[in-house]
Write a protein that holds these residues in place. Structure first.
Motif, PDB file in Angstrom:
ATOM      1  N   THR A 185      25.545  13.400   2.808  1.00 33.69           N
ATOM      2  CA  THR A 185      24.757  14.455   2.193  1.00 33.69           C
ATOM      3  C   THR A 185      23.403  13.898   1.792  1.00 33.69           C
ATOM      4  O   THR A 185      23.323  12.826   1.170  1.00 33.69           O
ATOM      5  CB  THR A 185      25.465  15.029   0.953  1.00 33.69           C
ATOM      6  OG1 THR A 185      26.758  15.503   1.336  1.00 33.69           O
ATOM      7  CG2 THR A 185      24.663  16.181   0.355  1.00 33.69           C
ATOM      8  N   ALA A 186      22.339  14.604   2.135  1.00 32.83           N
ATOM      9  CA  ALA A 186      20.990  14.164   1.776  1.00 32.83           C
ATOM     10  C   ALA A 186      20.840  14.136   0.256  1.00 32.83           C
ATOM     11  O   ALA A 186      21.460  14.926  -0.460  1.00 32.83           O
ATOM     12  CB  ALA A 186      19.955  15.105   2.391  1.00 32.83           C
ATOM     13  N   PRO A 187      20.033  13.217  -0.272  1.00 28.43           N
ATOM     14  CA  PRO A 187      19.901  13.104  -1.737  1.00 28.43           C
ATOM     15  C   PRO A 187      19.274  14.338  -2.371  1.00 28.43           C
ATOM     16  O   PRO A 187      18.462  15.028  -1.753  1.00 28.43           O
ATOM     17  CB  PRO A 187      18.994  11.878  -1.912  1.00 28.43           C
ATOM     18  CG  PRO A 187      18.277  11.741  -0.614  1.00 28.43           C
ATOM     19  CD  PRO A 187      19.213  12.222   0.442  1.00 28.43           C
ATOM     20  N   GLU A 188      19.684  14.573  -3.609  1.00 25.28           N
ATOM     21  CA  GLU A 188      19.103  15.659  -4.401  1.00 25.28           C
ATOM     22  C   GLU A 188      18.212  15.141  -5.521  1.00 25.28           C
ATOM     23  O   GLU A 188      17.511  15.905  -6.166  1.00 25.28           O
ATOM     24  CB  GLU A 188      20.217  16.524  -5.005  1.00 25.28           C
ATOM     25  CG  GLU A 188      21.085  17.224  -3.974  1.00 25.28           C
ATOM     26  CD  GLU A 188      22.163  18.061  -4.608  1.00 25.28           C
ATOM     27  OE1 GLU A 188      21.961  19.297  -4.698  1.00 25.28           O
ATOM     28  OE2 GLU A 188      23.192  17.495  -5.017  1.00 25.28           O
ATOM     29  N   LEU A 218      25.024  16.612   6.410  1.00 24.82           N
ATOM     30  CA  LEU A 218      24.655  16.249   7.775  1.00 24.82           C
ATOM     31  C   LEU A 218      25.789  15.473   8.435  1.00 24.82           C
ATOM     32  O   LEU A 218      26.577  14.802   7.767  1.00 24.82           O
ATOM     33  CB  LEU A 218      23.398  15.384   7.776  1.00 24.82           C
ATOM     34  CG  LEU A 218      22.115  16.025   7.230  1.00 24.82           C
ATOM     35  CD1 LEU A 218      21.022  14.973   7.071  1.00 24.82           C
ATOM     36  CD2 LEU A 218      21.647  17.141   8.147  1.00 24.82           C
ATOM     37  N   SER A 219      25.857  15.557   9.752  1.00 27.48           N
ATOM     38  CA  SER A 219      26.814  14.762  10.523  1.00 27.48           C
ATOM     39  C   SER A 219      26.171  14.383  11.837  1.00 27.48           C
ATOM     40  O   SER A 219      25.245  15.050  12.327  1.00 27.48           O
ATOM     41  CB  SER A 219      28.114  15.543  10.765  1.00 27.48           C
ATOM     42  OG  SER A 219      27.853  16.722  11.515  1.00 27.48           O
ATOM     43  N   TRP A 220      26.665  13.291  12.416  1.00 29.52           N
ATOM     44  CA  TRP A 220      26.119  12.795  13.680  1.00 29.52           C
ATOM     45  C   TRP A 220      27.182  11.971  14.379  1.00 29.52           C
ATOM     46  O   TRP A 220      27.947  11.253  13.739  1.00 29.52           O
ATOM     47  CB  TRP A 220      24.874  11.943  13.430  1.00 29.52           C
ATOM     48  CG  TRP A 220      24.303  11.316  14.662  1.00 29.52           C
ATOM     49  CD1 TRP A 220      23.624  11.927  15.659  1.00 29.52           C
ATOM     50  CD2 TRP A 220      24.388   9.930  15.020  1.00 29.52           C
ATOM     51  NE1 TRP A 220      23.259  11.018  16.624  1.00 29.52           N
ATOM     52  CE2 TRP A 220      23.712   9.786  16.256  1.00 29.52           C
ATOM     53  CE3 TRP A 220      24.949   8.810  14.407  1.00 29.52           C
ATOM     54  CZ2 TRP A 220      23.602   8.561  16.896  1.00 29.52           C
ATOM     55  CZ3 TRP A 220      24.845   7.581  15.045  1.00 29.52           C
ATOM     56  CH2 TRP A 220      24.173   7.463  16.272  1.00 29.52           C
ATOM     57  N   THR A 221      27.239  12.100  15.708  1.00 30.61           N
ATOM     58  CA  THR A 221      28.209  11.355  16.509  1.00 30.61           C
ATOM     59  C   THR A 221      27.508  10.290  17.320  1.00 30.61           C
ATOM     60  O   THR A 221      26.557  10.581  18.055  1.00 30.61           O
ATOM     61  CB  THR A 221      28.973  12.309  17.452  1.00 30.61           C
ATOM     62  OG1 THR A 221      29.697  13.268  16.680  1.00 30.61           O
ATOM     63  CG2 THR A 221      29.951  11.523  18.314  1.00 30.61           C
ATOM     64  N   ASP A 222      27.948   9.072  17.164  1.00 28.73           N
ATOM     65  CA  ASP A 222      27.414   7.952  17.923  1.00 28.73           C
ATOM     66  C   ASP A 222      28.284   7.755  19.153  1.00 28.73           C
ATOM     67  O   ASP A 222      29.385   7.210  19.081  1.00 28.73           O
ATOM     68  CB  ASP A 222      27.427   6.693  17.050  1.00 28.73           C
ATOM     69  CG  ASP A 222      26.773   5.500  17.738  1.00 28.73           C
ATOM     70  OD1 ASP A 222      26.320   5.660  18.891  1.00 28.73           O
ATOM     71  OD2 ASP A 222      26.710   4.418  17.128  1.00 28.73           O
ATOM     72  N   ASP A 223      27.789   8.208  20.295  1.00 33.94           N
ATOM     73  CA  ASP A 223      28.548   8.090  21.545  1.00 33.94           C
ATOM     74  C   ASP A 223      27.870   7.130  22.522  1.00 33.94           C
ATOM     75  O   ASP A 223      28.080   7.211  23.735  1.00 33.94           O
ATOM     76  CB  ASP A 223      28.752   9.456  22.190  1.00 33.94           C
ATOM     77  CG  ASP A 223      27.450  10.216  22.414  1.00 33.94           C
ATOM     78  OD1 ASP A 223      26.368   9.615  22.203  1.00 33.94           O
ATOM     79  OD2 ASP A 223      27.506  11.394  22.773  1.00 33.94           O
ATOM     80  N   GLU A 224      27.062   6.225  21.990  1.00 30.20           N
ATOM     81  CA  GLU A 224      26.375   5.249  22.837  1.00 30.20           C
ATOM     82  C   GLU A 224      26.854   3.824  22.540  1.00 30.20           C
ATOM     83  O   GLU A 224      26.110   2.857  22.683  1.00 30.20           O
ATOM     84  CB  GLU A 224      24.866   5.361  22.654  1.00 30.20           C
ATOM     85  CG  GLU A 224      24.314   6.718  23.097  1.00 30.20           C
ATOM     86  CD  GLU A 224      22.803   6.788  23.007  1.00 30.20           C
ATOM     87  OE1 GLU A 224      22.193   5.798  22.544  1.00 30.20           O
ATOM     88  OE2 GLU A 224      22.233   7.807  23.401  1.00 30.20           O
ATOM     89  N   ILE A 225      28.095   3.701  22.126  1.00 30.98           N
ATOM     90  CA  ILE A 225      28.704   2.398  21.875  1.00 30.98           C
ATOM     91  C   ILE A 225      29.336   1.902  23.173  1.00 30.98           C
ATOM     92  O   ILE A 225      30.059   2.637  23.843  1.00 30.98           O
ATOM     93  CB  ILE A 225      29.768   2.496  20.767  1.00 30.98           C
ATOM     94  CG1 ILE A 225      29.123   2.964  19.464  1.00 30.98           C
ATOM     95  CG2 ILE A 225      30.467   1.163  20.561  1.00 30.98           C
ATOM     96  CD1 ILE A 225      30.120   3.303  18.378  1.00 30.98           C
ATOM     97  N   SER A 226      29.050   0.649  23.546  1.00 24.16           N
ATOM     98  CA  SER A 226      29.514   0.147  24.839  1.00 24.16           C
ATOM     99  C   SER A 226      30.605  -0.916  24.735  1.00 24.16           C
ATOM    100  O   SER A 226      31.270  -1.212  25.728  1.00 24.16           O
ATOM    101  CB  SER A 226      28.333  -0.440  25.624  1.00 24.16           C
ATOM    102  OG  SER A 226      27.709  -1.486  24.892  1.00 24.16           O
TER     103      SER A 226
END
Length: 326
Positions: A220-223, A258-266
């Motif tokens: 969560t972004a800071p408040e 916020l959410s984000w998926t890291d799919d560039e891990i090798s």
């Protein structure tokens, strides 16, 4: 007998003295050496200490509590170096004095790095105190099971309630069997001018199941701003993986989930994600989380037993592992 050396320059220096008694009749006696002492005005904000030389490192004090592993200078960095006896970390690296002013907010920054082996991790604390005595230090931030094989910039917001001279401390307390190397460099401090954000909240990383090389982050972004007031402007949010930029959100409203998926891990490995928010005035303090991503090696077997069977043979029994070693 005493002697006052009034030839010191205003800059900092680590000095020691050799004292040799002399007799007209018999000549020189044995020479004694004093302890090292740092003289001069100390650091003035803003500053950055890059440990560019052995002399720069020697401006800092080392407190070696365990008589084995300790802080040393190595290739332009402060290095916590282990011996081969699996002694747990218990040692301090303490800065010269730094003049700070009451009511001001400062940003302490540094880079940190570990060994490249993901099976080893470090525990360390960043502290501040008005005295260079470790017992009088206040913990600003603690890192446990920390791993980053590339240099990663860290920052800590410091609120000063009383003007005076302070000292920064780095305390390593790693497990002697799990630690390998910790490197600290580019230690600096500057005053926070304008509005910068506080830390992001509720940072979490979830590795994908079944050994898939993917990780999902949420936060969560800071408040609040770094001074504790309400944050009234949008921010950008940066995500680093092992010290490298992998994603950035822009124009984020305070308090946004916020959410984000890291799919560039090798490669299957342990990865450290650091997340921080920024405004036009600068970066806020980073928050980090680590997780193993990918196919893990098996964990330990359990319920191991051995007995003799009816034919006089050794019969072993055990339960297979149900989780990985990470």
């Amino acid at each position: 007998t005493s002697f006052v050396d009034d030839s010191m320059a205003s800059d900092m220096a680590a000095v020691y003295y050799l004292i040799t008694p002399y007799s007209i009749a018999k000549g020189n006696g044995p020479t004694s050496e004093t302890d090292k002492v740092v003289v001069g005005q100390g650091y003035k904000v803003p500053f950055v200490e890059g440990f560019d030389s052995q002399e720069d490192f020697e401006l800092w004090s080392v407190v070696d509590n365990n008589g084995g592993s300790t802080w040393v200078y190595e290739n332009g960095q402060a290095h916590y170096q282990y011996n081969n006896e699996n002694i747990p970390g218990d040692d301090w690296l303490i800065s010269p004095q730094i003049t700070l002013e009451e009511g001001k907010v400062y940003r302490l920054s540094f880079t940190s790095k570990t060994a490249s082996y993901s099976s080893y991790s470090e525990n360390f604390k960043v502290t501040l105190g008005k005295n260079a005595n470790p017992d009088e230090m206040t913990v600003l931030k603690e890192f446990t099971s920390y791993y980053s094989k590339t240099p990663e910039t860290q920052s800590v917001i410091v609120h000063v309630e009383e003007s005076g001279d302070y000292h920064i401390g780095f305390y390593d307390f790693s497990d002697g069997k799990k630690g390998w190397s910790l490197y600290i460099d580019n230690v600096g401090m500057d005053e926070v001018i304008g509005v910068i954000p506080s830390v992001v909240n509720d940072l979490n990383v979830s590795p994908a199941p079944s050994g898939v090389l993917r990780a999902m982050l949420s936060f969560t972004a800071p408040e609040k701003d770094a001074k504790g007031g309400t944050l009234n402007e949008n921010v950008s949010v940066t995500i680093n993986r092992n010290g490298t930029l992998v994603n950035k959100f822009t124009d984020v409203a305070p308090g946004t989930a916020l959410s984000w998926t890291d799919d560039e891990i090798s490669v299957s490995d342990t990865y450290t994600y650091s997340v921080f928010a920024s405004t036009e005035y600068g970066d806020g303090e980073a928050v980090s989380v680590s997780s193993y991503v990918g196919i893990d090696v098996p964990g330990s077997v359990s319920n191991v037993s051995i007995k003799e069977d009816s034919d006089g043979n050794a019969l072993l029994n055990w339960s297979a592992p149900t989780v990985g070693s990470h």
